[in-house]
Design a protein around this motif. Structure first.
Motif, mmCIF file in Angstrom:
data_model
loop_
_atom_site.group_PDB
_atom_site.id
_atom_site.type_symbol
_atom_site.label_atom_id
_atom_site.label_comp_id
_atom_site.label_asym_id
_atom_site.label_seq_id
_atom_site.Cartn_x
_atom_site.Cartn_y
_atom_site.Cartn_z
ATOM 1 N N LEU A 143 0.827 -1.203 0.000
ATOM 2 C CA LEU A 143 0.000 0.000 0.000
ATOM 3 C C LEU A 143 0.861 1.254 0.000
ATOM 4 C CD1 LEU A 143 -1.584 -2.305 1.778
ATOM 5 C CD2 LEU A 143 -3.096 -0.424 2.320
ATOM 6 N N THR A 144 1.714 1.349 1.020
ATOM 7 C CA THR A 144 2.398 2.600 1.329
ATOM 8 C C THR A 144 3.426 2.979 0.261
ATOM 9 O OG1 THR A 144 2.121 2.020 3.633
ATOM 10 C CG2 THR A 144 3.665 3.787 3.164
ATOM 11 N N GLU A 145 3.480 4.285 -0.015
ATOM 12 C CA GLU A 145 4.534 4.856 -0.862
ATOM 13 C C GLU A 145 5.150 6.012 -0.066
ATOM 14 O OE1 GLU A 145 2.792 5.808 -4.661
ATOM 15 O OE2 GLU A 145 2.002 3.776 -4.903
ATOM 16 N N PRO A 146 6.312 6.478 -0.480
ATOM 17 C CA PRO A 146 6.956 7.507 0.341
ATOM 18 C C PRO A 146 6.049 8.704 0.623
ATOM 19 C CG PRO A 146 8.500 6.694 -1.282
ATOM 20 C CD PRO A 146 7.176 6.024 -1.571
ATOM 21 N N GLN A 147 5.257 9.119 -0.351
ATOM 22 C CA GLN A 147 4.396 10.286 -0.145
ATOM 23 C C GLN A 147 2.995 9.875 0.324
ATOM 24 O OE1 GLN A 147 4.938 8.808 -2.922
ATOM 25 N NE2 GLN A 147 2.899 8.547 -3.758
ATOM 26 N N ALA A 148 2.712 8.596 0.382
ATOM 27 C CA ALA A 148 1.355 8.140 0.723
ATOM 28 C C ALA A 148 1.434 7.139 1.866
ATOM 29 C CB ALA A 148 0.690 7.509 -0.500
ATOM 30 N N GLY A 149 1.275 7.639 3.071
ATOM 31 C CA GLY A 149 1.282 6.773 4.240
ATOM 32 C C GLY A 149 -0.140 6.368 4.555
ATOM 33 N N SER A 150 -0.718 7.017 5.532
ATOM 34 C CA SER A 150 -2.108 6.721 5.896
ATOM 35 C C SER A 150 -3.071 7.178 4.802
ATOM 36 C CB SER A 150 -2.465 7.446 7.192
ATOM 37 O OG SER A 150 -1.582 7.065 8.215
ATOM 38 N N ASP A 151 -2.648 8.106 3.974
ATOM 39 C CA ASP A 151 -3.548 8.694 2.978
ATOM 40 C C ASP A 151 -3.320 8.047 1.615
ATOM 41 O OD1 ASP A 151 -5.099 10.194 1.362
ATOM 42 O OD2 ASP A 151 -4.145 12.121 1.827
ATOM 43 N N LEU A 152 -4.127 7.005 1.351
ATOM 44 C CA LEU A 152 -3.893 6.226 0.137
ATOM 45 C C LEU A 152 -4.354 6.956 -1.119
ATOM 46 C CD1 LEU A 152 -4.788 2.725 1.542
ATOM 47 C CD2 LEU A 152 -2.525 3.590 0.937
ATOM 48 N N SER A 153 -5.067 8.069 -0.949
ATOM 49 C CA SER A 153 -5.480 8.826 -2.140
ATOM 50 C C SER A 153 -4.257 9.315 -2.910
ATOM 51 C CB SER A 153 -6.353 10.018 -1.729
ATOM 52 O OG SER A 153 -5.591 10.964 -1.013
ATOM 53 N N LEU A 154 -3.112 9.343 -2.246
ATOM 54 C CA LEU A 154 -1.899 9.865 -2.888
ATOM 55 C C LEU A 154 -1.073 8.796 -3.605
ATOM 56 C CD1 LEU A 154 -0.768 12.255 0.013
ATOM 57 C CD2 LEU A 154 -2.165 12.818 -1.976
ATOM 58 N N VAL A 155 -1.593 7.571 -3.655
ATOM 59 C CA VAL A 155 -0.846 6.491 -4.316
ATOM 60 C C VAL A 155 -0.554 6.857 -5.765
ATOM 61 C CG1 VAL A 155 -1.170 4.161 -5.291
ATOM 62 C CG2 VAL A 155 -1.513 4.554 -2.845
ATOM 63 N N ARG A 156 0.710 6.654 -6.172
ATOM 64 C CA ARG A 156 1.135 7.066 -7.510
ATOM 65 C C ARG A 156 1.608 5.917 -8.399
ATOM 66 N NH1 ARG A 156 5.504 11.191 -6.093
ATOM 67 N NH2 ARG A 156 4.288 12.702 -4.947
ATOM 68 N N THR A 157 1.851 4.759 -7.822
ATOM 69 C CA THR A 157 2.321 3.633 -8.629
ATOM 70 C C THR A 157 1.349 3.428 -9.796
ATOM 71 O OG1 THR A 157 3.415 2.566 -6.779
ATOM 72 C CG2 THR A 157 2.746 1.128 -8.594
ATOM 73 N N ARG A 158 1.889 3.321 -11.014
ATOM 74 C CA ARG A 158 0.980 3.248 -12.160
ATOM 75 C C ARG A 158 1.043 1.875 -12.823
ATOM 76 N NH1 ARG A 158 5.560 5.330 -14.749
ATOM 77 N NH2 ARG A 158 5.690 4.610 -16.915
ATOM 78 N N ALA A 159 -0.109 1.499 -13.393
ATOM 79 C CA ALA A 159 -0.246 0.197 -14.044
ATOM 80 C C ALA A 159 -0.650 0.439 -15.496
ATOM 81 C CB ALA A 159 -1.301 -0.641 -13.325
ATOM 82 N N GLU A 160 0.146 -0.069 -16.416
ATOM 83 C CA GLU A 160 -0.153 0.130 -17.834
ATOM 84 C C GLU A 160 -0.684 -1.161 -18.444
ATOM 85 O OE1 GLU A 160 3.400 1.552 -19.703
ATOM 86 O OE2 GLU A 160 3.369 3.450 -18.570
ATOM 87 N N PRO A 161 -1.918 -1.123 -18.979
ATOM 88 C CA PRO A 161 -2.492 -2.325 -19.601
ATOM 89 C C PRO A 161 -1.662 -2.748 -20.814
ATOM 90 C CG PRO A 161 -4.047 -0.443 -19.638
ATOM 91 C CD PRO A 161 -2.765 0.072 -19.127
ATOM 92 N N GLN A 162 -1.481 -4.051 -20.961
ATOM 93 C CA GLN A 162 -0.638 -4.568 -22.036
ATOM 94 C C GLN A 162 -1.450 -5.125 -23.200
ATOM 95 O OE1 GLN A 162 2.951 -4.333 -21.834
ATOM 96 N NE2 GLN A 162 2.053 -2.892 -20.380
ATOM 97 N N GLY A 163 -2.776 -5.043 -23.116
ATOM 98 C CA GLY A 163 -3.584 -5.563 -24.222
ATOM 99 C C GLY A 163 -3.878 -7.040 -24.110
ATOM 100 N N ASP A 164 -3.031 -7.790 -23.399
ATOM 101 C CA ASP A 164 -3.252 -9.242 -23.257
ATOM 102 C C ASP A 164 -3.937 -9.567 -21.931
ATOM 103 O OD1 ASP A 164 -1.333 -8.615 -21.441
ATOM 104 O OD2 ASP A 164 0.067 -10.232 -21.999
#
Lengths: 596, 596
Positions: B163-184
């Motif tokens: 869950l946690t990212e350096p800028q997003a601790g308790s506040d998950l609205s700040l999650v930035r990790t991105r997922a790119e669809p690959q079509g498959d």
């Protein structure tokens, strides 16, 4: 993290509550008024902020290191100690005759708070040296004083206290180290001492160990213990301390905190005995040691204040900087610094209130000590002596116990970051945990409070304190502000709870000692909170007065708010604690010992 | 120190308070009655006492070690994990369809307590795996479940929560990790996750990371977060997990405690992206993660119980063995084991009462969970679901906060020895401090309690609990014993305080949210103490009943004494806490933000 000495709050307490101006009217303290205090605190702050504080985390990561009987201190400590000594800080409260500055304890305590905030492990070395000086001033011969005190004051030598042995922790009647008279006035000591803070190190040229031991044929128990000076290095023919005495550091402990402070196991007399010199009379060692210990207990209480202050400062800095989540009151659409969140404010205010409350408690005790020694009126000296004696276990017990909570909250404010050692918040918790243990655990302080400080004088001092508090209540009633009214209500309820507890301690002392002692630590914590909260209430009255004059508005408003918080959140818990003391021992009596 | 699983107290709570016999009447749990429970607990105890507990201090001294992206676990852990998996412990509560045993949470929680008492760092690995399994059971496809759950249950693979990212601790609205669809159907993930417990290690062949990330174009905030499976090793052409995915452990943290548990910084997509598979629907990730988190929060609460129990056991053992000072009541002329001293008894009883109280709280919650899932009556299922939901923040918040105090008291009982790391008592304090932080700090639990668990249903669940407590009060009134009367008085006052607080939370929620949230953690602690104390009161009633039959006299007497102690010392504080909640926010409002 950077440390900034809380000079403003210290001077507020010293001047407004502890009335340094009055202390400066008494003989010997004429030069120790508010201006001197300010100058001394500023100078001390410079050393603490610039030299000692940056070494605090360094010491935690690079603890003192044992190698073949030698102890190597954390890199940087030796130079810092030179600067500490060169600044004359070791002699601050000691007599000018021996190179000290003879300042009131009130000023000394404020400086000591700073040194301990900056670097608790470092500060322990001068703390123990102070104790050794104190014991020699009380019971040493003029020659012993001349030989040992000046080099300790100027930082060439340091001092230690050697009480504990593996089989004798809190119970000194079990001390076994023996001292054999040599016929020339000296003794040879044989035995093992443990938990000797800064018992071996490389900061100074020599170490003056003050050691409890038994002379052959001495009575059993605490009445057969004598106090000895055992220098690490003995004088050679030319009088220079160069001859290694037979006392050696066998190991140092691997501890939860205060890692830069070496905690030594010292072996006396591996070969032909460690040369020692009797202090005062044979078999009166414990009495002298108590003088050292009383000073050291007070000083450890100040360590509690110091640690709370440092933890608070770091938590506030983090709370101002860390941005996370929107405000619950909808006052911003974006995430805000966490200091805006009510629960973070609650934690910070808890930390702040306990820090300021315990500081006020400690500094009031210091002022009582000064009055006990220097007041021109003998009756006043006596009543302040009793007041100080009553306060010592509170300063030691309360200020250290709350520092643990404050340090723990400091971690909590940091969230996950607080658990990472590099953040620094965790060190305060690890360091804090020793404070309620060494120089007598909180239970030992509570025994002292119940026995010597409450029962012995039939509760007179306790009643006297309650009367002083009533006077403050009357002033609060006169103020009329909403905050003063709220504080008044809490303080009155807390004082009544205190009275009930004192009644219980006096009434049940003989009939049911187990119940009284089961409530002894809660009694100590209740009394500590009451006296701290009383001082906060006095601070509120001063601050309301200053606010009318428009002086220092933000500071004074904060003082009012902090006093109010202390009353609602700390004093408000005391009636419940009273019940647990007065009625709470039945459960212990019902518990089968084998069933724990 | 040796650990002995508290099977007797666990079975007492499970059978007498949580009524396992009733749970065993519901479909699916027919084989899970008291006899099964006893057999399972005994088997689990063997593993914990003999295999896991001896590795606890080892792990503290030889933490997990990072080397070039690999993490080497403490020597002995890998073999212990094999034994854990071979015993089927990972599948205890999971469905038989996937290789689990499908036992009630009530039995699972008791086992989990033991595993955590024995070795908290070790236990975290299965704890997180449980969470991953839970999430897949809820939202995974049948294929995903078949592919990932069996190897996690049999211990070949483990799971994590990211869950946690350096800028997003308790506040998950700040999650930035991105997922790119690959079509498959697959995605590629890019981002940094921190505080990933057992995020990299060598205990198992593969690690199933459950990762929160954003798909391009997703809505801002928490409504744009999706959940992905990102295995450390991907299947090769033959279907075997051998192909290294693009997720790497950059470092592990240097922590205050739980040192054997590696806390990883994971880098997703250093090269061409980490291959991930969507769980459930896009943008519903937080919802699924909450399922995992709810289970994990409960489990962390059990860690609190576990830690308290272990600290208590060690303190009792030391107190029986350490001889120091004569008894205050003059009952012996010689020094006695310190367990005879009233203050030591007070500390031990505080530890014991909080341990038993938090265990009862946690196990009652587990039973409510089981009833919510398996009760034959849908109305009962619903009311138990609400009860369980209300209890989860209490179990997480209360049981962990008190474990810190218990661990601290454990050190205090040891005196100076407690501060020496080799003694082992200090580890519990260091380990305990994370419990009130991870899986949502106590403040986050308190937010949940105030918002979703109290305000959302207009206080219905809270009132329902108060009614149940009133029923217990009536039973106490019927008992007539002095202990029952005393407990009755305290419980009633505590319940009334609780009612006042609930009224306040409901009445002021909109008008003064800052005041309500300033009191949220104290509300949580009050409610936790009340429910725990209520269970202790129920235990007292059972014990008095058994004592009439002469059954297990010492155990039952201890139960009565412990319930009484809890009432006098914990419940008795709640009315004071009520005041600090209801009236205590004025000070915060008066505090200038710049003045902290």
């Amino acid at each position: 993290m950077a440390y900034q000495a809380p000079i403003k709050d210290q001077l507020f307490v010293m001047n407004e509550l502890a009335r340094l101006d009055q202390i400066a009217r008494w003989p010997g303290f004429e030069d120790a008024g508010p201006e001197t205090a300010q100058a001394v605190l500023q100078e001390c702050a410079r050393l603490c902020e610039e030299v000692l504080a940056p070494l605090n985390a360094v010491g935690d990561r690079n603890p003192a290191r044992w190698d073949q009987g030698e102890v190597h201190s954390t890199p940087g400590f030796k130079d810092a100690f030179k600067q500490y000594a060169a600044g004359g800080w070791q002699g601050l409260q000691h007599p000018a005759d021996f190179g000290g500055q003879g300042l009131p304890k009130l000023i000394g305590a404020a400086c000591s708070e700073m040194v301990n905030s900056a670097n608790l492990s470092f500060a322990l070395c001068p703390l123990l040296t102070d104790g050794a000086i104190e014991a020699l001033l009380t019971a040493g011969t003029a020659e012993q004083q001349a030989a040992y005190i000046p080099p300790m004051i100027d930082g060439r030598w340091t001092g230690t206290m050697n009480l504990t042995e593996p089989q004798a922790g809190s119970d000194l009647s079990l001390v076994r180290t023996r001292a054999e008279p040599q016929g020339d006035g000296s003794y040879r000591l044989f035995g093992t001492k443990i938990y000797i803070t800064w018992g071996e190190h490389d900061l100074a040229d020599n170490i003056v160990h003050m050691v409890l031991a038994r002379v052959a044929g001495a009575p059993e128990g605490v009445k057969g213990i004598s106090l000895f000076i055992v220098p690490k290095l003995l004088p050679d023919a030319a009088g220079a301390a160069t001859v290694r005495n037979d006392v050696h550091c066998v190991s140092i402990e691997h501890k939860l905190g205060i890692k830069a402070s070496p905690t030594a196991v010292l072996q006396y007399g591996e070969k032909d005995g460690a040369v020692g010199y009797l202090v005062g009379e044979e078999n009166r060692g414990l009495e002298y040691m108590f003088i050292m210990m009383n000073a050291a207990r007070y000083a450890v209480g100040v360590q509690g204040v110091a640690l709370s202050e440092r933890a608070y400062q770091q938590a506030v800095a983090y709370a101002r900087e860390r941005v996370q989540s929107r405000p619950v009151d909808g006052s911003a659409a974006q995430a805000v610094a966490i200091i805006h969140h009510p629960d973070v404010q609650r934690m910070l205010m808890t930390m702040r209130a306990q820090t300021e409350g315990s500081r006020a408690l400690a500094l009031m005790a210091a002022a009582a000590h000064d009055a006990a020694h220097a007041h021109v009126d003998p009756g006043q000296r006596e009543s302040h002596r009793r007041f100080y004696e009553y306060l010592v276990p509170l300063v030691k017990g309360y200020c250290t116990e709350v520092s643990l909570d404050v340090a723990s909250l400091g971690i909590q404010v940091h969230g996950g970051m607080g658990f990472i050692e590099e953040t620094g918040a965790a060190q305060y918790l690890r360091d804090a945990k020793i404070l309620s243990i060494y120089e007598g655990t909180t239970a030992i302080q509570a025994n002292d409070l119940v026995g010597r400080k409450t029962q012995r004088d039939g509760g007179q001092t306790a009643r006297w304190i309650a009367q002083q508090i009533e006077a403050t209540e009357a002033e609060l009633a006169g103020s009329g502000s909403a905050h003063a009214r709220a504080v008044h209500r809490r303080l009155t309820a807390a004082r009544l709870a205190f009275n009930d507890v004192v009644d219980f301690v006096l009434a049940q002392g003989k009939a049911n000692p187990n119940a009284v002692y089961a409530g002894s630590v809660p009694y100590l914590m209740l009394a500590g909170a009451l006296v701290a909260g009383w001082q906060m209430a006095r601070a509120l009255l001063v601050a309301e007065h200053r606010l009318k004059d428009g002086v220092d508005v933000e500071f004074m408003r904060a003082k009012v708010a902090t006093a109010r918080f202390f009353a609602d959140h700390v004093l408000g818990a005391l009636p419940g604690r009273r019940d647990a003391i007065v009625q709470g021992a039945d459960a212990l009596a019902a518990m089968p010992l084998a069933a724990y």
